[in-house]
Design an enzyme around this catalytic site. Structure first.
Site, PDB file in Angstrom:
ATOM      1  CE1 TYR A  12      -3.184   2.959   0.748  1.00  0.00           C
ATOM      2  CE2 TYR A  12      -2.701   2.734   3.085  1.00  0.00           C
ATOM      3  CZ  TYR A  12      -3.326   3.405   2.052  1.00  0.00           C
ATOM      4  OH  TYR A  12      -4.099   4.503   2.326  1.00  0.00           O
ATOM      5  CB  SER A 125       3.616   2.694  13.771  1.00  0.00           C
ATOM      6  OG  SER A 125       2.301   2.840  14.219  1.00  0.00           O
ATOM      7  CE1 TYR A 150       3.161  -3.427  12.305  1.00  0.00           C
ATOM      8  CE2 TYR A 150       1.865  -1.979  13.716  1.00  0.00           C
ATOM      9  CZ  TYR A 150       2.622  -2.179  12.576  1.00  0.00           C
ATOM     10  OH  TYR A 150       2.865  -1.128  11.727  1.00  0.00           O
ATOM     11  CE  LYS A 154       6.176  -1.242  11.817  1.00  0.00           C
ATOM     12  NZ  LYS A 154       6.966  -1.493  10.610  1.00  0.00           N
ATOM     13  CG  PHE A 179       0.335  10.316  13.510  1.00  0.00           C
ATOM     14  CD1 PHE A 179       1.681  10.648  13.365  1.00  0.00           C
ATOM     15  CD2 PHE A 179      -0.207  10.370  14.775  1.00  0.00           C
ATOM     16  CE1 PHE A 179       2.456  11.040  14.463  1.00  0.00           C
ATOM     17  CE2 PHE A 179       0.554  10.775  15.877  1.00  0.00           C
ATOM     18  CZ  PHE A 179       1.880  11.103  15.720  1.00  0.00           C
ATOM     19  NE  ARG A 232      -6.507   5.678  16.728  1.00  0.00           N
ATOM     20  CZ  ARG A 232      -7.160   5.638  17.888  1.00  0.00           C
ATOM     21  NH1 ARG A 232      -7.521   6.776  18.486  1.00  0.00           N
ATOM     22  NH2 ARG A 232      -7.436   4.492  18.469  1.00  0.00           N
ATOM     23  N   GLY A 298      -7.545  -2.407  23.378  1.00  0.00           N
ATOM     24  CA  GLY A 298      -6.230  -1.948  22.916  1.00  0.00           C
ATOM     25  C   GLY A 298      -6.239  -0.582  22.255  1.00  0.00           C
TER      26      GLY A 298
HETATM   27  P1  NAD Z   1       1.495  -3.649   3.096  1.00  0.00           P
HETATM   28  O1  NAD Z   1       1.241  -4.979   3.717  1.00  0.00           O
HETATM   29  O2  NAD Z   1       0.551  -3.171   2.069  1.00  0.00           O
HETATM   30  O3  NAD Z   1       2.968  -3.625   2.478  1.00  0.00           O
HETATM   31  C1  NAD Z   1       4.036  -4.377   3.008  1.00  0.00           C
HETATM   32  C2  NAD Z   1       4.671  -5.137   1.853  1.00  0.00           C
HETATM   33  O4  NAD Z   1       5.787  -5.878   2.350  1.00  0.00           O
HETATM   34  C3  NAD Z   1       3.714  -6.128   1.201  1.00  0.00           C
HETATM   35  O5  NAD Z   1       3.709  -5.895  -0.198  1.00  0.00           O
HETATM   36  C4  NAD Z   1       4.315  -7.500   1.541  1.00  0.00           C
HETATM   37  O6  NAD Z   1       4.092  -8.430   0.502  1.00  0.00           O
HETATM   38  C5  NAD Z   1       5.790  -7.162   1.746  1.00  0.00           C
HETATM   39  N1  NAD Z   1       6.518  -8.050   2.659  1.00  0.00           N
HETATM   40  C6  NAD Z   1       6.197  -8.372   3.941  1.00  0.00           C
HETATM   41  N2  NAD Z   1       7.125  -9.198   4.451  1.00  0.00           N
HETATM   42  C7  NAD Z   1       8.065  -9.397   3.488  1.00  0.00           C
HETATM   43  C8  NAD Z   1       9.270 -10.140   3.435  1.00  0.00           C
HETATM   44  N3  NAD Z   1       9.704 -10.881   4.452  1.00  0.00           N
HETATM   45  N4  NAD Z   1       9.994 -10.095   2.283  1.00  0.00           N
HETATM   46  C9  NAD Z   1       9.575  -9.359   1.222  1.00  0.00           C
HETATM   47  N5  NAD Z   1       8.447  -8.641   1.225  1.00  0.00           N
HETATM   48  C10 NAD Z   1       7.691  -8.663   2.344  1.00  0.00           C
HETATM   49  O7  NAD Z   1       1.626  -2.613   4.301  1.00  0.00           O
HETATM   50  P2  NAD Z   1       1.652  -1.021   4.277  1.00  0.00           P
HETATM   51  O8  NAD Z   1       0.392  -0.535   4.872  1.00  0.00           O
HETATM   52  O9  NAD Z   1       2.093  -0.514   2.952  1.00  0.00           O
HETATM   53  O10 NAD Z   1       2.783  -0.772   5.378  1.00  0.00           O
HETATM   54  C11 NAD Z   1       4.130  -0.568   5.021  1.00  0.00           C
HETATM   55  C12 NAD Z   1       4.942  -0.378   6.268  1.00  0.00           C
HETATM   56  O11 NAD Z   1       4.437   0.738   6.999  1.00  0.00           O
HETATM   57  C13 NAD Z   1       4.934  -1.563   7.239  1.00  0.00           C
HETATM   58  O12 NAD Z   1       6.209  -1.683   7.809  1.00  0.00           O
HETATM   59  C14 NAD Z   1       3.916  -1.143   8.272  1.00  0.00           C
HETATM   60  O13 NAD Z   1       4.163  -1.761   9.512  1.00  0.00           O
HETATM   61  C15 NAD Z   1       4.181   0.351   8.347  1.00  0.00           C
HETATM   62  N6  NAD Z   1       3.037   1.121   8.847  1.00  0.00           N
HETATM   63  C16 NAD Z   1       1.829   0.989   8.245  1.00  0.00           C
HETATM   64  C17 NAD Z   1       0.733   1.700   8.726  1.00  0.00           C
HETATM   65  C18 NAD Z   1      -0.632   1.523   8.115  1.00  0.00           C
HETATM   66  O14 NAD Z   1      -1.623   1.865   8.764  1.00  0.00           O
HETATM   67  N7  NAD Z   1      -0.754   1.035   6.885  1.00  0.00           N
HETATM   68  C19 NAD Z   1       0.895   2.579   9.801  1.00  0.00           C
HETATM   69  C20 NAD Z   1       2.160   2.711  10.396  1.00  0.00           C
HETATM   70  C21 NAD Z   1       3.229   1.971   9.898  1.00  0.00           C
HETATM   71  C1  WQD Z   2      -9.037   4.114  13.689  1.00  0.00           C
HETATM   72  C2  WQD Z   2     -10.202   4.478  14.619  1.00  0.00           C
HETATM   73  C3  WQD Z   2     -11.003   2.616  15.911  1.00  0.00           C
HETATM   74  C4  WQD Z   2     -12.654   0.288  12.601  1.00  0.00           C
HETATM   75  C5  WQD Z   2      -3.939   0.939  13.508  1.00  0.00           C
HETATM   76  C6  WQD Z   2      -2.732   0.329  14.154  1.00  0.00           C
HETATM   77  C7  WQD Z   2      -1.574   1.262  14.079  1.00  0.00           C
HETATM   78  C8  WQD Z   2      -1.341   1.716  12.646  1.00  0.00           C
HETATM   79  C9  WQD Z   2      -2.582   2.204  11.994  1.00  0.00           C
HETATM   80  C10 WQD Z   2       0.321   0.311  11.663  1.00  0.00           C
HETATM   81  C11 WQD Z   2     -10.069   3.822  15.999  1.00  0.00           C
HETATM   82  C12 WQD Z   2     -12.065   3.120  14.968  1.00  0.00           C
HETATM   83  C13 WQD Z   2     -12.029   1.263  13.358  1.00  0.00           C
HETATM   84  C14 WQD Z   2     -14.064   0.142  12.709  1.00  0.00           C
HETATM   85  C15 WQD Z   2     -14.112   1.942  14.308  1.00  0.00           C
HETATM   86  N1  WQD Z   2      -0.893   0.644  11.826  1.00  0.00           N
HETATM   87  N2  WQD Z   2     -12.748   2.068  14.191  1.00  0.00           N
HETATM   88  N3  WQD Z   2     -14.736   0.977  13.554  1.00  0.00           N
HETATM   89  O1  WQD Z   2      -6.302   1.521  15.484  1.00  0.00           O
HETATM   90  O2  WQD Z   2      -5.682   3.940  15.052  1.00  0.00           O
HETATM   91  O3  WQD Z   2      -4.253   2.150  14.177  1.00  0.00           O
HETATM   92  O4  WQD Z   2      -3.639   1.239  12.153  1.00  0.00           O
HETATM   93  O5  WQD Z   2       1.286   0.699  12.231  1.00  0.00           O
HETATM   94  O6  WQD Z   2      -0.476   0.593  14.591  1.00  0.00           O
HETATM   95  O7  WQD Z   2      -3.053   0.048  15.515  1.00  0.00           O
HETATM   96  O8  WQD Z   2      -6.452   2.506  13.138  1.00  0.00           O
HETATM   97  O9  WQD Z   2      -8.099   2.391  11.313  1.00  0.00           O
HETATM   98  O10 WQD Z   2      -7.991   0.488  12.993  1.00  0.00           O
HETATM   99  O11 WQD Z   2      -8.883   2.698  13.713  1.00  0.00           O
HETATM  100  O12 WQD Z   2     -14.766   2.677  15.040  1.00  0.00           O
HETATM  101  O13 WQD Z   2     -14.680  -0.742  12.087  1.00  0.00           O
HETATM  102  O14 WQD Z   2     -11.411   3.944  14.046  1.00  0.00           O
HETATM  103  O15 WQD Z   2     -11.559   2.233  17.146  1.00  0.00           O
HETATM  104  O16 WQD Z   2     -10.573   4.733  16.936  1.00  0.00           O
HETATM  105  P1  WQD Z   2      -5.722   2.529  14.586  1.00  0.00           P
HETATM  106  P2  WQD Z   2      -7.853   1.946  12.709  1.00  0.00           P
END
Ligand code: NAD
Ligand code: WQD
Length: 342
Positions: A12, A125, A150, A154, A179, A232, A298
């Protein structure tokens, strides 16, 4: 221009970052094992940018493959490390799966670059802050005990990176604390592809709106916030992608703050769940069906970031607001209905 390894580049946030790197004149090289993404994303990237990026399909937990890749790509000067597992709930059920993937991939990459100068941007994150004592939360706020394996990956990864940068001066590292990334590219050719029932708010909203899911449940309306629902800092994924280009640029010119640094990447503004629902309805004209349910275990009550450090030192600022986040997420959901990515 410089070649940048983008791990998780078909995912993504990675795919949007590949677009912004190409626009900024960089040459991204993607490594992804497609465990949570789709090779069809590469053709979508070509439709957006005119370029199909170099792609390598392997698991970064395989140290021999990582070493071989690094030996065969001596011209890579930067790494943006997205690859990781990210499902909070699954990490509670299967902690070892998360510790294995998120740590082995990181350590293999760092080992492979031993002694070689490299700029390294890590996906962290805001989860590391837990429920902050003060809002907006700054980068100097204490890191709270992680709520999930998870989140712990981080926190520990940030420590591994800080210690590695302190011990070896070839690594120039920045952790970006995202965020809540939402939305999709304006072309609607790339976006988030959640597996199964979405756990995150915005994909649930768009899937509910298109009829794939039932009504949205608002997890709690008894928080100590103006409308009772949790708050958020939602950030448009294209703004987030641009923050990575800014981080690479900072590392290329030399970060005056040293070999390891951390930045909040958000808008600096919080929105409640009910405000997000209203923004979706107002910006798309689509009425949502929602109900109020109990709080989700959580969850923190409210968090949004102080983004003055990113604005002053990274020279980056979010430009797109909540309406644009909702409009683009909806456009992407509609695109997926007619064009399921295979
Ligand atoms: P995503 O799952 O869409 O992308 C991660 C990609 O990494 C995927 O395409 C997956 O196939 C690949 N991958 C995972 N493990 C692998 C491995 N061992 N070798 C090769 N490829 C591998 O996730 P995203 O939402 O794009 O998130 C990207 C990064 O940002 C992650 O580290 C995630 O923890 C961090 N992050 C995401 C969010 C969020 O809400 N999406 C928020 C904070 C941090
Ligand atoms: C947002 C708000 C829910 C779904 C998570 C991870 C965090 C980061 C981002 C990777 C919250 C509320 C949600 C629903 C709802 N990821 N909600 N109904 O929990 O802030 O963060 O994703 O690093 O680590 O914890 O994001 O989109 O799940 O929730 O009311 O069906 O929406 O309670 O307040 P969150 P979220």
């Amino acid at each position: 221009m410089s070649k940048i390894l983008v791990t998780g580049g078909t995912g993504y946030i990675g795919s949007h970052t590949v677009v912004e790197l190409l626009r900024a004149g960089y040459t991204p090289v993607i490594v992804d094992n497609l465990v949570n993404s789709n090779a069809g994303v590469l053709d979508q990237l070509k439709k957006i940018t005119g370029i199909k990026p170099e792609f390598h399909n392997f698991d970064l937990c395989d140290d021999e493959k990582v070493n071989q890749f690094v030996a065969e790509h001596p011209d890579i000067t930067g790494i943006i490390h997205f690859a990781a597992y990210k499902a909070v709930g699954e990490s509670v059920q299967q902690p070892l799966k998360y510790y294995h993937n998120n740590f082995f991939s990181l350590i293999n990459l760092l080992n492979a670059y031993a002694g070689k100068p490299v700029n390294f941007v890590f996906s962290s994150s805001c989860t590391v802050y837990g429920q902050p004592d003060q809002l907006p939360v700054t980068e100097t706020a204490p890191v709270k005990k992680a709520e999930s394996p998870y989140g712990n990956t981080k926190q520990i990864a940030e420590e591994i990176l800080a210690e590695t940068a302190a011990a070896f001066d070839n690594y120039h590292i920045v952790s970006l604390r995202y965020f809540n990334p939402v939305g999709a590219h304006e072309s609607a050719l790339i976006g988030e592809l959640p597996l199964g029932v979405p756990q995150n708010l915005v994909p649930f909203i768009t899937q509910s709106a298109i009829g794939k899911r039932g009504p949205i449940t608002v997890f709690g309306d008894d928080y100590n916030t103006p409308d009772g629902s949790a708050i958020r800092d939602y950030i448009h994924v294209v703004d987030l992608a641009k923050a990575h280009v800014a981080a690479i640029r900072l590392l290329e010119k030399g970060n005056p703050k040293g070999n390891y640094d951390v930045f909040n990447i958000g808008t600096g503004k919080g929105n409640s769940v009910l405000e997000v629902i209203k923004a979706f309805e107002a910006s798309t004209g689509v009425k949502l069906n929602y109900q109020i349910g109990p709080r989700r275990a959580g969850d923190v009550e409210q968090v949004w970031g102080d983004v003055s450090k990113s604005s002053q030192e990274l020279g980056w600022k979010a430009e797109l607001g909540i309406d644009e986040m909702m409009r683009s997420a909806w456009k992407w959901e509609q695109y997926l209905k007619d064009h399921p990515l295979a």
